[in-house]
Design a protein around this motif. Structure first.
Motif, PDB file in Angstrom:
ATOM      1  N   LEU A  16      -8.226 -23.263   4.773  1.00 27.04           N
ATOM      2  CA  LEU A  16      -7.560 -24.213   3.898  1.00 27.04           C
ATOM      3  C   LEU A  16      -7.585 -23.635   2.493  1.00 27.04           C
ATOM      4  N   GLU A  17      -6.414 -23.689   1.855  1.00 26.94           N
ATOM      5  CA  GLU A  17      -6.267 -23.087   0.541  1.00 26.94           C
ATOM      6  C   GLU A  17      -6.671 -24.049  -0.568  1.00 26.94           C
ATOM      7  N   HIS A  18      -7.217 -23.480  -1.630  1.00 25.96           N
ATOM      8  CA  HIS A  18      -7.541 -24.251  -2.837  1.00 25.96           C
ATOM      9  C   HIS A  18      -7.146 -23.412  -4.041  1.00 25.96           C
ATOM     10  N   SER A  78      -5.687 -13.180   3.809  1.00 26.41           N
ATOM     11  CA  SER A  78      -4.472 -12.851   3.078  1.00 26.41           C
ATOM     12  C   SER A  78      -3.592 -14.091   2.915  1.00 26.41           C
ATOM     13  N   HIS A  79      -3.485 -14.853   3.996  1.00 28.07           N
ATOM     14  CA  HIS A  79      -2.662 -16.066   3.989  1.00 28.07           C
ATOM     15  C   HIS A  79      -3.170 -17.046   2.927  1.00 28.07           C
ATOM     16  N   GLU A  80      -4.456 -17.343   2.987  1.00 33.80           N
ATOM     17  CA  GLU A  80      -5.000 -18.355   2.068  1.00 33.80           C
ATOM     18  C   GLU A  80      -4.981 -17.852   0.624  1.00 33.80           C
ATOM     19  N   TYR A  81      -5.206 -16.554   0.448  1.00 32.15           N
ATOM     20  CA  TYR A  81      -5.199 -16.007  -0.913  1.00 32.15           C
ATOM     21  C   TYR A  81      -3.789 -16.051  -1.512  1.00 32.15           C
ATOM     22  N   PHE A  82      -2.793 -15.796  -0.668  1.00 32.40           N
ATOM     23  CA  PHE A  82      -1.392 -15.863  -1.126  1.00 32.40           C
ATOM     24  C   PHE A  82      -1.045 -17.272  -1.591  1.00 32.40           C
ATOM     25  N   HIS A  83      -1.653 -18.264  -0.945  1.00 27.22           N
ATOM     26  CA  HIS A  83      -1.439 -19.667  -1.339  1.00 27.22           C
ATOM     27  C   HIS A  83      -1.927 -19.937  -2.772  1.00 27.22           C
ATOM     28  N   THR A  84      -2.802 -19.105  -3.293  1.00 22.80           N
ATOM     29  CA  THR A  84      -3.261 -19.292  -4.684  1.00 22.80           C
ATOM     30  C   THR A  84      -2.038 -19.414  -5.593  1.00 22.80           C
ATOM     31  N   PHE A 121       6.741 -22.711   1.884  1.00 26.56           N
ATOM     32  CA  PHE A 121       5.360 -22.657   1.422  1.00 26.56           C
ATOM     33  C   PHE A 121       4.414 -22.142   2.506  1.00 26.56           C
ATOM     34  N   GLU A 122       4.680 -22.456   3.754  1.00 27.08           N
ATOM     35  CA  GLU A 122       3.865 -21.889   4.835  1.00 27.08           C
ATOM     36  C   GLU A 122       4.517 -20.661   5.467  1.00 27.08           C
ATOM     37  N   GLY A 123       5.848 -20.698   5.621  1.00 27.69           N
ATOM     38  CA  GLY A 123       6.532 -19.592   6.294  1.00 27.69           C
ATOM     39  C   GLY A 123       6.539 -18.314   5.464  1.00 27.69           C
ATOM     40  N   TYR A 169       7.123 -24.345  11.630  1.00 25.79           N
ATOM     41  CA  TYR A 169       7.666 -23.845  10.356  1.00 25.79           C
ATOM     42  C   TYR A 169       6.862 -22.669   9.840  1.00 25.79           C
ATOM     43  N   TYR A 170       5.663 -22.455  10.349  1.00 19.90           N
ATOM     44  CA  TYR A 170       4.913 -21.233  10.025  1.00 19.90           C
ATOM     45  C   TYR A 170       5.610 -20.033  10.667  1.00 19.90           C
ATOM     46  N   LEU A 171       5.751 -20.146  11.996  1.00 21.66           N
ATOM     47  CA  LEU A 171       6.250 -19.019  12.769  1.00 21.66           C
ATOM     48  C   LEU A 171       7.715 -18.725  12.453  1.00 21.66           C
TER      49      LEU A 171
HETATM   50 ZN   LIG Z   1      -1.001 -21.923   4.914  1.00 20.07          ZN
END
Ligand SMILES: [Zn+2]
Length: 608
Positions: free
Chosen positions: A246-248, A281-287, A315-317, A385-387
């Motif tokens: 989970l991103e923060h 990588s995924h969660e860090y990109f969400h920063t 935002f997720e894709g 929507y991720y995939l």
């Molecule tokens: Zn995500």
């Protein structure tokens, strides 16, 4: 103007054995007509109504020593009777959710995500908050420390004590881990990054730091020039199994299998470690993408209700596209590893018949009732929507690169989003990404977006991958565990005559339980349903483990008799075997086209 007093919170692991946190919230100037307090219904980043108030075991309110009556006015809101002077609400919160979204507490460690434990003071959400994070009592907890990116006010580094946040929203965006975790630090572009690993593990922490540093630097360079945060924290919970993140704004909470962390002496990343790096990588990109560049629907978050947006594909894709792409760009995985990952993703999409029913915009809007609540019919009715979002991002990137002759790319769109929305804090309107993409690239993309986002047409993957020298081929799956991405081991002729029932199965004591019955498959045509337990084919016992072997004796068109239990009834079905569909993708480089190879090197940031 008098200085407005902050809202004062405290949290203490009151009873780790009973998994209970005690949380207090004190407001110095409660509303004269009665003060309201509410727990969020959901946690930002995870789009499902979770009703965190369901874990509240006891509530009381006091003003000084005097008890103050409280009433509950809806599922997550309490109102205290009018009180003069400081009013304190105390909640006892049950914490036994081993995920990254809520709270978990036992004698080995404690973790909480703010929305699941901290009530907000209605009408005073913009006020500064102080949080006293208290240590559990007892000698056995002597070695416990604290890992969080919340600002320290009066607490030693990684210690219990007083922390602060500028507002309620900020406070609940800094998850907290407490326990005896492993702690390591590296710097990326001058910004300190910490990794706290809780749970037993034997990870090569030095390797982890070195790899994450390269990864983080490549993300920072992409959005550039500086990181938007002053520090960052990876909170890793290493368990026997599990996967999630989970991103923060300045941190991420991750759950992984301890086997996925790198071992000493490991050279090329194991598949598990590759997946773990992809998660980081995924969660860090969400920063950047969702914590700072946000849909207008999330600015501000409405924590009491669903927040609807059609933009989760972006935002997720887009985040899912870059999570793996940045691994190859940072040199952490090879180009052929990346091709395998892409091939697997395409395979997953092709195996989702729901892509013909639901668009990614619909998937995004309905995340609250569909994506987060999957059931036996999900593969037939939904698309992720991720995939699909990640493959749309791939197609968008390759389309822009091809139509601008390499002058522009999706990277430019992200930098523009960062500049216009991330840095300013303005929310992205629902049509904002499409308009900005056309403006930044100078090409018309309306038709692309209409087809990719608002229709169920197949994506032009084969043509676009060819433009960067990648040949896309489809074949039948070799077995139930064949995820694609690699050439088959079996000869083509053998594969072409392979049959499948069109089901996904799970182990069951009596046979093979049908988890999903797929549209267009032989099992559906014969009348089998999800939940049926398949026990025999032509009189021979089947299980999840031997189903592939049993089916290997049949050819397309062969008839067979199946026996299955539906609840307590034994049913018989006549089935006509069908050929395994061409739903498994492999990608290969085509060596001949030098211009395409150059485009591929530019895309993947490869030298030479
Ligand atoms: Zn995500």
């Amino acid at each position: 103007m008098p200085k407005v007093a902050p809202i004062r919170y405290s949290i203490i692991p009151r009873s780790p054995q009973a998994h209970l946190f005690e949380v207090t919230c004190t407001v110095d100037d409660p509303e004269p007509n009665g003060q309201g307090f509410a727990l969020p219904a959901w946690a930002p980043g995870s789009y499902l109504i979770r009703d965190f108030a369901r874990n509240v075991v006891a509530v009381e309110a006091r003003s000084g020593r005097r008890p103050v009556p409280i009433i509950k006015v809806d599922k997550h809101t309490w109102v205290a009777a009018p009180a003069r002077g400081p009013l304190t609400l105390t909640l006892e919160v049950y914490a036994w959710d081993l995920s990254v979204r809520a709270a978990h507490l036992d004698a080995s460690h404690g973790f909480f995500n703010g929305p699941s434990v901290f009530p907000r003071v209605l009408g005073k959400e913009a006020r500064a908050c102080e949080v006293d994070i208290k240590a559990p009592r007892g000698l056995r907890y002597r070695s416990w420390r604290v890992a969080t990116t919340m600002r320290r006010q009066r607490a030693p580094v990684n210690g219990f004590g007083l922390y602060r946040a500028a507002s309620y929203d900020e406070m609940i965006d800094h998850p907290v881990e407490m326990g005896a975790f492993t702690l390591a630090r590296f710097e990326a572009r001058g910004v300190p990054h910490d990794i706290a690993i809780s749970g037993r593990h034997d990870a090569d922490v030095e390797r982890l730091c070195a790899d994450l540093r390269r990864l983080c630097e490549s993300h920072i360079a992409l959005f550039g020039p500086q990181a938007p945060m002053q520090r960052y924290l990876f909170l890793v919970s290493a368990a026997s199994e599990g996967y999630g993140g989970l991103e923060h704004r300045d941190s991420t909470a991750l759950l992984c299998s301890r086997e996925d962390l790198p071992r000493a002496g490991m050279r090329a990343p194991s598949e598990g470690y590759r997946v773990f790096l992809g998660l980081c990588s995924h969660e860090y990109f969400h920063t950047w993408n969702v914590k700072r560049i946000k849909p207008a629907a999330f600015t501000p978050y409405d924590l009491g209700h669903e927040n609807y947006t059609r933009l989760l594909w972006a935002f997720e894709g887009i985040t899912s596209y870059y999570d793996d792409l940045q691994l190859v760009r940072a040199g952490l995985i090879s180009e052929s590893d990346y091709l395998e990952i892409l091939g697997r993703n395409i395979t997953s999409l092709l195996r989702t018949a729901g892509r013909m029913k639901q668009t990614v915009e619909q998937a995004s809007f309905d995340a609250w009732i569909k994506y987060y609540r999957p059931d036996e019919n999900s593969p037939n009715a939904q698309v992720s929507y991720y995939l699909k979002g990640s493959l749309i991002a791939l197609c968008l990137d390759l389309t822009i690169r091809s139509r601008t002759r390499g002058r522009k790319s999706l990277d430019d769109i992200l930098r523009a989003l960062w500049h216009e929305y991330g840095k300013t804090g303005l929310g992205v309107p629902e049509d904002g990404i499409e308009r900005l993409a056309e403006r930044v690239t100078g090409i018309r993309l309306r038709t692309f977006f209409d087809r990719a986002l608002r229709s169920t047409e197949e994506l032009p993957l084969r043509r676009l991958l060819a433009s960067v020298g990648i040949d896309m081929r489809l074949r039948p799956a070799e077995s139930a565990t064949d995820k694609g991405g690699k050439p088959a081991i079996a000869p083509a002729r053998e594969l072409a005559s392979r049959v499948t029932l069109g089901v996904r199965v799970a182990d069951d004591a009596n046979g093979a339980r049908l988890w999903h019955v797929l549209d267009g498959g032989a099992a559906q045509a014969a009348g089998l349903s999800a939940g049926d337990v398949l026990v025999a084919i032509d009189g021979f016992k089947v299980s999840a483990g031997n189903l592939d072997r049993r089916l290997a004796r049949y050819r397309p068109g062969d008839a067979a008799t199946l026996h299955a239990f539906r609840s307590d009834q034994l049913l018989e079905f006549r089935i006509a075997m069908r050929a395994a569909p061409l739903d498994t993708c492999t990608l290969q480089f085509t060596g001949s086209d030098r211009a395409a190879a150059n485009r591929r090197r530019a895309w993947l940031h490869l030298r030479g």
